[in-house]
Design an enzyme around this catalytic site. Structure first.
Site, short mmCIF file in Angstrom:
data_model
loop_
_atom_site.label_atom_id
_atom_site.label_comp_id
_atom_site.label_asym_id
_atom_site.label_seq_id
_atom_site.Cartn_x
_atom_site.Cartn_y
_atom_site.Cartn_z
N PHE A 140 0.70 -1.28 0.10
CA PHE A 140 0.29 0.04 -0.08
C PHE A 140 0.96 1.23 0.09
CE2 PHE A 140 -3.01 -3.25 1.79
CZ PHE A 140 -3.91 -3.11 0.81
N CYS A 170 -0.75 2.33 -10.52
CA CYS A 170 -1.70 1.62 -10.11
C CYS A 170 -2.95 1.80 -10.32
CB CYS A 170 -1.18 1.58 -8.54
SG CYS A 170 -0.01 0.37 -8.17
C1 UDX Z 1 4.42 -1.87 -9.07
C2 UDX Z 1 3.70 -3.07 -8.34
O1 UDX Z 1 4.58 -4.05 -7.67
C3 UDX Z 1 2.65 -3.80 -9.41
O2 UDX Z 1 1.61 -4.17 -8.53
C4 UDX Z 1 2.03 -3.03 -10.35
O3 UDX Z 1 1.49 -3.81 -11.15
C5 UDX Z 1 3.10 -2.31 -11.28
O4 UDX Z 1 3.86 -1.65 -10.33
P1 UDX Z 1 6.73 -1.59 -9.54
O5 UDX Z 1 7.53 -2.24 -8.79
O6 UDX Z 1 6.32 -0.14 -9.51
O7 UDX Z 1 5.79 -2.44 -9.67
O8 UDX Z 1 7.44 -1.99 -11.19
P2 UDX Z 1 8.65 -1.66 -11.68
O9 UDX Z 1 9.25 -0.67 -11.24
O10 UDX Z 1 8.34 -1.92 -13.40
O11 UDX Z 1 9.30 -2.97 -11.28
C6 UDX Z 1 9.43 -4.27 -11.79
C7 UDX Z 1 10.65 -4.92 -11.99
O12 UDX Z 1 10.48 -6.44 -11.95
C8 UDX Z 1 11.35 -4.53 -13.27
O13 UDX Z 1 12.53 -4.09 -12.67
C9 UDX Z 1 11.50 -5.56 -14.01
O14 UDX Z 1 12.82 -5.84 -14.77
C10 UDX Z 1 11.45 -6.86 -13.13
N1 UDX Z 1 10.86 -8.16 -13.89
C11 UDX Z 1 9.89 -8.08 -14.31
C12 UDX Z 1 11.74 -9.31 -13.40
O15 UDX Z 1 12.90 -9.04 -12.63
N2 UDX Z 1 11.38 -10.31 -13.75
C13 UDX Z 1 10.26 -10.62 -14.81
O16 UDX Z 1 9.97 -11.67 -15.33
C14 UDX Z 1 9.67 -9.35 -14.91
C1 UDX Z 2 -1.36 4.58 -4.84
C2 UDX Z 2 -1.94 4.14 -3.60
O1 UDX Z 2 -2.12 5.42 -3.00
C3 UDX Z 2 -1.10 3.29 -2.93
O2 UDX Z 2 -1.56 3.10 -1.65
C4 UDX Z 2 -0.79 1.99 -3.97
O3 UDX Z 2 -0.40 1.14 -3.10
C5 UDX Z 2 -0.37 2.47 -5.01
O4 UDX Z 2 -1.08 3.35 -5.95
P1 UDX Z 2 0.69 6.08 -5.87
O5 UDX Z 2 0.20 5.74 -7.20
O6 UDX Z 2 1.98 5.96 -5.75
O7 UDX Z 2 -0.15 5.18 -4.65
O8 UDX Z 2 0.34 7.53 -5.65
P2 UDX Z 2 -0.95 8.35 -5.07
O9 UDX Z 2 -0.47 9.09 -4.04
O10 UDX Z 2 -2.03 7.50 -4.57
O11 UDX Z 2 -1.55 9.20 -6.15
C6 UDX Z 2 -2.22 8.88 -7.32
C7 UDX Z 2 -2.31 10.15 -8.28
O12 UDX Z 2 -3.37 10.64 -7.78
C8 UDX Z 2 -1.23 11.25 -8.51
O13 UDX Z 2 -1.07 11.45 -9.96
C9 UDX Z 2 -1.65 12.13 -7.54
O14 UDX Z 2 -1.14 13.39 -8.04
C10 UDX Z 2 -3.07 12.03 -7.83
N1 UDX Z 2 -3.77 12.67 -6.78
C11 UDX Z 2 -3.90 12.38 -5.34
C12 UDX Z 2 -4.48 13.85 -6.88
O15 UDX Z 2 -4.79 14.27 -8.12
N2 UDX Z 2 -5.40 14.39 -6.09
C13 UDX Z 2 -5.28 13.93 -4.82
O16 UDX Z 2 -6.09 14.65 -3.88
C14 UDX Z 2 -4.62 12.78 -4.44
#
Ligand code: UDX
Ligand code: UDX
Length: 463
Positions: free
Chosen positions: A163, A277
């Site tokens: 989260f 997300c």
């Molecule tokens: C997040 C959340 O984990 C996920 O819920 C959501 O679906 C996408 O965003 P995040 O950590 O932000 O993931 O994604 P990213 O920064 O793209 O990192 C994923 C990593 O997994 C990459 O560095 C990629 O190279 C790696 N990867 C992907 C592997 O090592 N093996 C694979 O088979 C696929």
């Molecule tokens: C979100 C959830 O908050 C987090 O709990 C989950 O695990 C992953 O997705 P994140 O995507 O990192 O996190 O950012 P968040 O702070 O939720 O903002 C999402 C988007 O909404 C941003 O573009 C932000 O600028 C926008 N936003 C947020 C608004 O436009 N107005 C608001 O009041 C709050």
């Protein structure tokens, strides 16, 4: 069952910070983060802590303390898998761009490949933890694959959704509102849940660690994001109404937010939500609902996305309208490209879509963002495939200095709420712009009164 060695597959925005905090809080647990992407692992291992691939306030210190002690970043995926008691799957699950469910369903190709790899190389029993957001019931797919391709090894599957919000990841991980752990309600399943509870309990109060069945956990993650995104779309829908009436969205947000049943958070009108997300998770929810024939449920949640797309386009159109209905050849300065402040992540950032629409009208854009690398901005635009990569490079320039970015511009558009924007010498910016000089504050962060006194024409969102 005691967890002594953890492996995390995926060293991204979720895997990297989450494992760093676990390693930091549990010095006796060996945590190895692996990734297929060698450059990314090399960056996590960079001696200069400023070069780690994820920008998050406070993360450098956490990594510095644990790295080399009990926190390791590696490309040797198989070794890390085999020696671990618990494996977090934290790979990305983008929306499918092909085939059935294109544009809505999550692409589970990577998850499946991870499961097959785990099954192939494991020689001892393991707990497998879904950390990435996954469609509800993915655990059963994982279970199937692990059961039928393994070599007699037992796998227990848990869902432990993350989260953390980017920009506040370290704080969110150190002091979470709750940790959610879902698992099978069998003796073995409960033992696995308890093993993971023990890890978090080192720094999270027990009453904040919620345990559920696995489907509830998977669904809760999708719905938490859907509810948050819905608040943003709700306030953004009202921002448009405010622009047609005398109401001011900031006043409305404050007035409704002081009702304790509504609460004040996530009521900031904006150019639209972004991030990896919100959109993906809602699309997932919509897809699942439709697959069960629940069309009203699907339509209800889909409207949150429709509203968000509308908000981004509306903002771009507002710029065009106020620039006398043509932006052809006009320089428009973008302050910010990241999807929110304090992150270098640009996934689904509103800036990408606003830029694309303005470029379609043949504007010239210059961009300044304090943390986003130049190359990423072009990758984001090229990904839309609206025009060729060379056209994008020609029409959109990236600057390292905000004053150069705004020089000779007709208008400034604020796309990210970086704190530093407020500290600029706005008189100096004004003096170097073409007149009339416009500011379109897509985040309502600037001091409008001050800007108007200087001579700017100012537009915000919903006021
Ligand atoms: C997040 C959340 O984990 C996920 O819920 C959501 O679906 C996408 O965003 P995040 O950590 O932000 O993931 O994604 P990213 O920064 O793209 O990192 C994923 C990593 O997994 C990459 O560095 C990629 O190279 C790696 N990867 C992907 C592997 O090592 N093996 C694979 O088979 C696929
Ligand atoms: C979100 C959830 O908050 C987090 O709990 C989950 O695990 C992953 O997705 P994140 O995507 O990192 O996190 O950012 P968040 O702070 O939720 O903002 C999402 C988007 O909404 C941003 O573009 C932000 O600028 C926008 N936003 C947020 C608004 O436009 N107005 C608001 O009041 C709050």
């Amino acid at each position: 069952m005691i967890i002594k060695k953890i492996c995390c597959i995926g060293a991204g925005y979720v895997g990297g910070p989450t494992m760093s905090v676990i390693a930091n809080q549990c010095p006796d647990i060996k945590v190895t983060v692996v990734d297929l992407n060698e450059a990314r692992i090399a960056a996590w291992n960079d001696a200069d802590i400023n070069n780690i691939p994820v920008y998050e306030p406070g993360l450098g210190d956490i990594v510095n303390e644990a790295r080399g002690r009990n926190l390791f970043f590696s490309t040797d995926v198989e070794k890390a898998i085999d020696e671990a008691d618990a494996i977090f799957i934290s790979v990305n699950t983008p929306t499918k761009t092909y085939g059935a469910g294109k544009g809505q369903a999550a692409d589970l190709k990577w998850i499946e490949l991870c499961a097959r790899q785990i099954a192939r190389v494991s020689t001892s029993d393991k707990i497998i933890i879904e950390k990435s957001t996954l469609p509800v019931r993915t655990a059963s797919t994982l279970k199937e694959i692990l059961k039928h391709t393994g070599n007699g090894v037992k796998f227990h599957i848990l869902s432990n959704p993350e989260f953390l919000a980017e920009g506040t990841a370290v704080q969110d991980l150190l002091a979470p509102d709750r940790v959610l752990i879902g698992g099978e309600q069998t003796d073995e399943g409960i033992k696995s849940i308890n093993a993971l509870v023990e890890v978090y309990a080192r720094w999270v109060p027990l009453e904040k660690i919620l345990t559920t069945n696995i489907w509830s956990s998977e669904l809760s993650k999708l719905t938490a994001n859907a509810f948050l995104a819905q608040r943003v779309s709700s306030i953004n829908s009202l921002s448009e109404l405010c622009e047609y009436t005398e109401a001011d969205i900031n006043e409305v947000a404050k007035a409704i937010g002081t009702d304790s049943r509504i609460g004040s958070k996530f009521l900031k009108a904006s150019v639209g939500f972004g991030g990896s997300c919100f959109q993906k998770d809602i699309l997932n929810l919509v897809y699942i609902a439709r697959s069960y024939g629940l069309n009203q449920v699907a339509d209800y949640w889909e409207q949150v996305i429709i509203m968000n797309d509308h908000q981004k386009l509306r903002f771009a159109n507002k710029i065009i309208k106020n620039l006398y209905n043509t932006v052809n050849g006009k320089k428009i300065a973008f302050l910010g490209w990241a999807f929110k402040k304090d992150t270098n992540d640009t996934r689904e950032s509103a800036a990408i879509y606003v830029a694309d629409h303005l470029l379609y009208e043949q504007a010239e854009i210059s961009v300044y963002d304090p943390k986003v690398p130049e190359q990423q901005i072009y990758v984001d635009l090229d990904y839309l495939a609206t025009r060729s990569s060379s056209e994008n490079k020609q029409l959109l320039k990236i600057e390292n200095d905000p004053y150069d970015t705004c020089k000779n511009a007709h208008a400034i558009a604020v796309l990210t709420e970086w704190d530093e924007f407020n500290d600029y010498d706005w008189q100096r910016i004004f003096d170097n712009m073409l007149k009339p000089a416009h500011v379109f504050d897509g985040r309502n962060i600037l001091d409008k009164t001050k800007l108007k006194q200087i001579g700017f024409l100012v537009n915000g969102v919903g006021s």
